[in-house]
Design a protein around this motif. Sequence first.
Motif, PDB file in Angstrom:
ATOM      1  N   PRO A 362      25.474  25.256  54.246  1.00 39.03           N
ATOM      2  CA  PRO A 362      25.730  25.981  55.489  1.00 39.03           C
ATOM      3  C   PRO A 362      26.788  25.235  56.292  1.00 39.03           C
ATOM      4  O   PRO A 362      27.088  24.070  55.997  1.00 39.03           O
ATOM      5  N   ALA A 366      25.950  24.627  62.008  1.00 38.12           N
ATOM      6  CA  ALA A 366      24.986  25.725  61.987  1.00 38.12           C
ATOM      7  C   ALA A 366      23.787  25.398  62.869  1.00 38.12           C
ATOM      8  O   ALA A 366      23.473  24.231  63.126  1.00 38.12           O
ATOM      9  N   SER A 367      23.114  26.432  63.341  1.00 35.44           N
ATOM     10  CA  SER A 367      21.903  26.244  64.133  1.00 35.44           C
ATOM     11  C   SER A 367      20.829  25.594  63.286  1.00 35.44           C
ATOM     12  O   SER A 367      20.959  25.488  62.063  1.00 35.44           O
ATOM     13  N   GLU A 369      17.926  26.690  62.392  1.00 31.91           N
ATOM     14  CA  GLU A 369      17.434  27.613  61.363  1.00 31.91           C
ATOM     15  C   GLU A 369      18.469  27.827  60.263  1.00 31.91           C
ATOM     16  O   GLU A 369      18.127  27.996  59.089  1.00 31.91           O
ATOM     17  N   GLY A 370      19.737  27.774  60.643  1.00 30.55           N
ATOM     18  CA  GLY A 370      20.798  28.019  59.670  1.00 30.55           C
ATOM     19  C   GLY A 370      21.072  26.855  58.746  1.00 30.55           C
ATOM     20  O   GLY A 370      21.884  26.975  57.821  1.00 30.55           O
ATOM     21  N   ARG A 371      20.407  25.716  58.962  1.00 33.06           N
ATOM     22  CA  ARG A 371      20.627  24.541  58.112  1.00 33.06           C
ATOM     23  C   ARG A 371      19.621  24.461  56.976  1.00 33.06           C
ATOM     24  O   ARG A 371      19.585  23.475  56.234  1.00 33.06           O
TER      25      ARG A 371
END
Length: 516
Positions: A362, A366-367, A369-371
């Motif tokens: 990612p 990234a946030s 959650e995005g990681r």
Amino acid sequence: MGAYKVKNNGGTETTTVLRKFGINETYQLAMYLLDQYRGTTLSCRYEIPPRLASPASQTTLEEGVKVAVVDTIMRHPMMQVGMIDATKKTPSWIQLPSLNLTQHIKWVHLTAEDDFEHTVQETFSTQLDDRFPDLSIRQPGWKITIIRQGSAPVMEVLLTWNHPWFDAMGAKVFHEDMIEFLNALEDGKSYERTGLDGHVFTLPQAAPLLPEPIEVLTGLPVDLKYLVKAFWEDTRPGFLDNRDGSWAAWCPIRPTPYKTQFRTFFVDEPSVAKIQALCRQNQTTITGLLNGLALVAFSLNLDAAVAPAFQSSNIVDHRRNLPPAPKDAPWVKSDRAVSNYVTQCLHKWDTELAARVRSKLPPADASVEGRDLSPVLISELWAASARNRREIVDKLGQGLRNDLVGLFKYVTDWQKTMSSLAKKTRQFSWLVTNIGVLDGGKQPDDDSQKRWTIGRAQFGLSTEVPAAAIEFSPVSVRGRGMTVSATWADCAVDVTLGERIMADMERWLVQLSSQA
């Protein structure tokens, strides 16, 4: 080498020299003398039997702990000895007549208003960077700090030591043996000990039998091809390190100011059990997985232009490759020796692999959650983790042939060598030193007979100036969960980077356990 005597103070004092330092001991001492290393700590949360937990039993509790420490010292002679000629090329271990236990055991009593967990972590972090008393005063290089809050049923026992005396596997044995001796006292054994008078413990007059250095027990054969390659690595021009993108040029070696950054997180036992099951399914171990996670975390948090590839190191315990212990050895078995029997297994994560991992990552910004790890990245993770495990297995299968410590025997001046190393390009981005699963004892089925146990452990290294940029130190307690710690030099690694890497590794372990 047998014991012999040297005269000091104009011939008025004799000192029994037990043996010269081994290779590992000399190397570790040089780092300490150059202030490239200060201390290592293994801390355990001891659960106290009810009969000793009340305030009225505090004196009995402290006396029992002191006796258990004495019993452990007597089982492990390296905890009884001092050193001479520390700054010379051939330092030696010497016999000591006695130990003043007030110099080695300290109790810290907290009130109800104090923050127990904060005090434990602060003490742990502080002790990593503490210097030991001057080596010339001739006392063993270890200390125990015990933190207890009121009449709580637990106490934190921090064992901090100077690495020339023993390695972390030796510290693990110390805690396991101390639990054994505490429970022996619970079973009604006397608190009286020969030679123990208050806080002064007079050691036996007979010279203790020390564990032999690894090179004496097994030999360290080095093939010519391996030796030539190592010589080239040591002498090649520095600009070539920068051409090899796997060297950690992104993290220059900075000896000062000396300060260790320490971070840690805990993984509960149900999660550890799930992660271990996944490791077995994917032909790896917790150590292999942590290396794989480190590869992903470093690839995510460092740009490819800065770190196109990586090298890492695993600490490997070679007690399994040692011959049986001498018949009169108080530690009985080779795998229970408190000494220095570890070496390193080196790993290279090339540019192609790092690029493939990065292509599936990612965005670095990234946030939270995005990681999370994607399915394709998890596949890469398990492949890298399995490879790491195979390399360690191959290393252990070779025994000590072509081992890094085998090259050490060609070093004639360790302080000069380590000083020179601190001026070169850093080789390793990370190191993993996993002392495995600590046996913290088991409660009987009858709760009324509650015994001493260990409920949690934590392990950490002080900054090792020329070593890996970040050093990971996991430890588990059987059936009780795992703690993963990390340390790095404050002047060399950005705190934000270290914290991001630790946060990512913790998040991904939680993710893997939730998907198992």
